[in-house]
Design a protein around this motif. Structure first.
Motif, PDB file in Angstrom:
ATOM      1  N   SER A 191      47.044  29.425  35.818  1.00 28.81           N
ATOM      2  CA  SER A 191      46.309  29.348  37.069  1.00 28.81           C
ATOM      3  C   SER A 191      45.071  29.972  36.763  1.00 28.81           C
ATOM      4  O   SER A 191      44.611  31.056  36.503  1.00 28.81           O
ATOM      5  CB  SER A 191      46.913  30.113  38.075  1.00 28.81           C
ATOM      6  OG  SER A 191      46.226  30.632  39.228  1.00 28.81           O
ATOM      7  N   GLU A 192      43.972  29.135  37.407  1.00 29.20           N
ATOM      8  CA  GLU A 192      42.510  29.423  37.338  1.00 29.20           C
ATOM      9  C   GLU A 192      42.262  30.616  38.223  1.00 29.20           C
ATOM     10  O   GLU A 192      41.256  31.212  37.958  1.00 29.20           O
ATOM     11  CB  GLU A 192      41.678  28.095  37.710  1.00 29.20           C
ATOM     12  CG  GLU A 192      41.496  27.138  36.657  1.00 29.20           C
ATOM     13  CD  GLU A 192      40.299  26.171  36.827  1.00 29.20           C
ATOM     14  OE1 GLU A 192      39.465  26.632  37.751  1.00 29.20           O
ATOM     15  OE2 GLU A 192      40.202  25.390  35.982  1.00 29.20           O
ATOM     16  N   ASP A 193      43.159  30.875  39.334  1.00 33.45           N
ATOM     17  CA  ASP A 193      42.939  32.157  40.029  1.00 33.45           C
ATOM     18  C   ASP A 193      43.149  33.316  39.134  1.00 33.45           C
ATOM     19  O   ASP A 193      42.176  34.286  39.394  1.00 33.45           O
ATOM     20  CB  ASP A 193      43.934  32.064  41.341  1.00 33.45           C
ATOM     21  CG  ASP A 193      43.731  31.231  42.209  1.00 33.45           C
ATOM     22  OD1 ASP A 193      42.615  30.284  42.314  1.00 33.45           O
ATOM     23  OD2 ASP A 193      44.662  30.604  43.020  1.00 33.45           O
ATOM     24  N   ARG A 194      43.871  33.125  38.205  1.00 36.31           N
ATOM     25  CA  ARG A 194      44.041  34.502  37.446  1.00 36.31           C
ATOM     26  C   ARG A 194      43.143  34.673  36.289  1.00 36.31           C
ATOM     27  O   ARG A 194      42.466  35.787  36.290  1.00 36.31           O
ATOM     28  CB  ARG A 194      45.288  34.405  36.779  1.00 36.31           C
ATOM     29  CG  ARG A 194      46.626  34.521  37.557  1.00 36.31           C
ATOM     30  CD  ARG A 194      46.742  35.627  38.346  1.00 36.31           C
ATOM     31  NE  ARG A 194      46.942  36.843  37.828  1.00 36.31           N
ATOM     32  CZ  ARG A 194      48.131  37.174  37.319  1.00 36.31           C
ATOM     33  NH1 ARG A 194      49.363  36.835  37.759  1.00 36.31           N
ATOM     34  NH2 ARG A 194      48.189  38.525  36.832  1.00 36.31           N
ATOM     35  N   ILE A 195      42.383  33.627  36.125  1.00 34.81           N
ATOM     36  CA  ILE A 195      41.451  33.754  35.138  1.00 34.81           C
ATOM     37  C   ILE A 195      39.890  34.268  35.887  1.00 34.81           C
ATOM     38  O   ILE A 195      39.204  34.774  35.642  1.00 34.81           O
ATOM     39  CB  ILE A 195      41.007  32.407  34.559  1.00 34.81           C
ATOM     40  CG1 ILE A 195      42.017  31.515  33.882  1.00 34.81           C
ATOM     41  CG2 ILE A 195      39.610  32.329  33.486  1.00 34.81           C
ATOM     42  CD1 ILE A 195      42.532  32.517  32.863  1.00 34.81           C
ATOM     43  N   GLU A 196      39.942  33.830  37.290  1.00 32.43           N
ATOM     44  CA  GLU A 196      38.885  34.338  38.175  1.00 32.43           C
ATOM     45  C   GLU A 196      39.296  35.705  38.406  1.00 32.43           C
ATOM     46  O   GLU A 196      38.181  36.738  38.443  1.00 32.43           O
ATOM     47  CB  GLU A 196      38.969  33.611  39.595  1.00 32.43           C
ATOM     48  CG  GLU A 196      37.790  33.930  40.219  1.00 32.43           C
ATOM     49  CD  GLU A 196      37.798  33.114  41.766  1.00 32.43           C
ATOM     50  OE1 GLU A 196      36.966  33.421  42.551  1.00 32.43           O
ATOM     51  OE2 GLU A 196      38.337  31.911  41.704  1.00 32.43           O
ATOM     52  N   GLN A 197      40.302  36.364  38.207  1.00 27.19           N
ATOM     53  CA  GLN A 197      40.594  37.604  38.296  1.00 27.19           C
ATOM     54  C   GLN A 197      39.909  38.565  37.255  1.00 27.19           C
ATOM     55  O   GLN A 197      39.541  39.377  37.229  1.00 27.19           O
ATOM     56  CB  GLN A 197      42.081  38.079  38.600  1.00 27.19           C
ATOM     57  CG  GLN A 197      42.512  39.124  38.640  1.00 27.19           C
ATOM     58  CD  GLN A 197      44.089  39.683  38.271  1.00 27.19           C
ATOM     59  OE1 GLN A 197      44.854  38.803  38.203  1.00 27.19           O
ATOM     60  NE2 GLN A 197      44.488  40.835  38.562  1.00 27.19           N
ATOM     61  N   GLY A 198      40.005  37.829  35.799  1.00 20.86           N
ATOM     62  CA  GLY A 198      39.411  38.259  34.743  1.00 20.86           C
ATOM     63  C   GLY A 198      38.035  38.233  34.977  1.00 20.86           C
ATOM     64  O   GLY A 198      37.361  39.310  34.571  1.00 20.86           O
ATOM     65  N   ARG A 199      37.175  37.165  35.452  1.00 25.21           N
ATOM     66  CA  ARG A 199      35.976  37.440  35.990  1.00 25.21           C
ATOM     67  C   ARG A 199      35.536  38.607  36.862  1.00 25.21           C
ATOM     68  O   ARG A 199      34.481  39.275  36.647  1.00 25.21           O
ATOM     69  CB  ARG A 199      35.479  36.067  36.188  1.00 25.21           C
ATOM     70  CG  ARG A 199      33.891  36.147  36.825  1.00 25.21           C
ATOM     71  CD  ARG A 199      33.504  34.343  37.107  1.00 25.21           C
ATOM     72  NE  ARG A 199      34.048  34.233  38.191  1.00 25.21           N
ATOM     73  CZ  ARG A 199      33.982  32.842  38.811  1.00 25.21           C
ATOM     74  NH1 ARG A 199      33.025  31.933  37.926  1.00 25.21           N
ATOM     75  NH2 ARG A 199      34.501  32.514  39.884  1.00 25.21           N
ATOM     76  N   ASN A 200      36.365  38.790  37.772  1.00 23.29           N
ATOM     77  CA  ASN A 200      36.112  39.730  38.874  1.00 23.29           C
ATOM     78  C   ASN A 200      36.166  41.192  38.169  1.00 23.29           C
ATOM     79  O   ASN A 200      35.366  42.132  38.450  1.00 23.29           O
ATOM     80  CB  ASN A 200      37.133  39.691  40.023  1.00 23.29           C
ATOM     81  CG  ASN A 200      36.874  38.331  40.736  1.00 23.29           C
ATOM     82  OD1 ASN A 200      35.848  38.044  40.682  1.00 23.29           O
ATOM     83  ND2 ASN A 200      37.931  38.158  41.606  1.00 23.29           N
TER      84      ASN A 200
END
Length: 217
Positions: free
Chosen positions: A32-41
């Protein structure tokens, strides 16, 4: 997904952390790209907190003040939490649970250090008591350097950059520094329990303010 596209969109460090956060041991990964976004956050959270500490280091003595007799309970708490985290991280490594390692570090950095200790310390950073200010800044640097060491295997780029800013007189690289060693004598379960009560009270007050639409001022 193409890893190079993900690196372009989120950054290599964020991609590694995001992938490990969704990679339970022995199970298929539900991408899920949302979880990758969690990494960026998470990378943004680390960067902003580190920059806050760095911007408040002017005038800090070359020999940081770690005098245990002058540490307040929030200092003792974050040092205790750090040492507990190091111990648990090492145990997870022994079992090859890399996703658990990242989750342990993530929780400590995001919640304990950024959301609570930095907030606890702001009044001391901006206060008039120079001894208290120096101790808060010294402890912040000490904990932050340990965080960078713990995260370096997964986020080498951002941690090396932040390390270079914390060590302007020391040109040694983070990658050649020693792994943090847990000091069991600094683990204070009694202090941790006391601070949990304070955190619960603050959280409850914030919830009440939100529910009653009370303005921050």
């Amino acid at each position: 997904p193409d890893p190079l596209d993900l690196i372009e969109n989120f950054g290599a460090d964020a991609l590694r952390v995001g992938m490990l956060l969704i990679a339970p041991q022995g199970l298929d990964i539900l991408f899920s790209e949302d979880r990758i976004e969690q990494g960026r956050n998470f990378m943004n959270k680390l960067w902003n907190s580190a920059r806050f500490v760095q911007l408040n280091l002017e005038g800090l003595p070359n020999e940081p003040n770690y005098n245990s007799e002058l540490l307040d309970k929030t200092d003792l708490w974050i040092i205790s939490r750090l040492n507990n985290t190091i111990i648990n991280v090492n145990k997870a490594y022994d079992q090859y649970r890399l996703n658990e390692v990242v989750k342990l570090i993530y929780d400590f950095v995001w919640s304990d250090f950024c959301d609570w200790y930095i907030e606890f310390s702001k009044s001391r950073f901006y206060g008039v008591n120079e001894d208290s200010k120096d101790i808060a800044r010294s402890v912040s640097v000490y904990v932050l350097k340990s965080i960078l060491k713990l995260l370096h295997p997964y986020t080498p780029f951002i941690t090396e950059e932040l390390w270079s800013k914390l060590n302007p007189q020391d040109h040694g690289m983070l990658i050649t520094s020693s792994w943090p060693i847990a000091e069991k004598e600094k683990i204070r379960e009694d202090i941790e329990n006391e601070i949990i009560i304070i955190m619960d009270v603050i959280s409850a007050i914030r919830t009440i303010k939100t529910n009653l639409n009370i303005k921050p001022g």
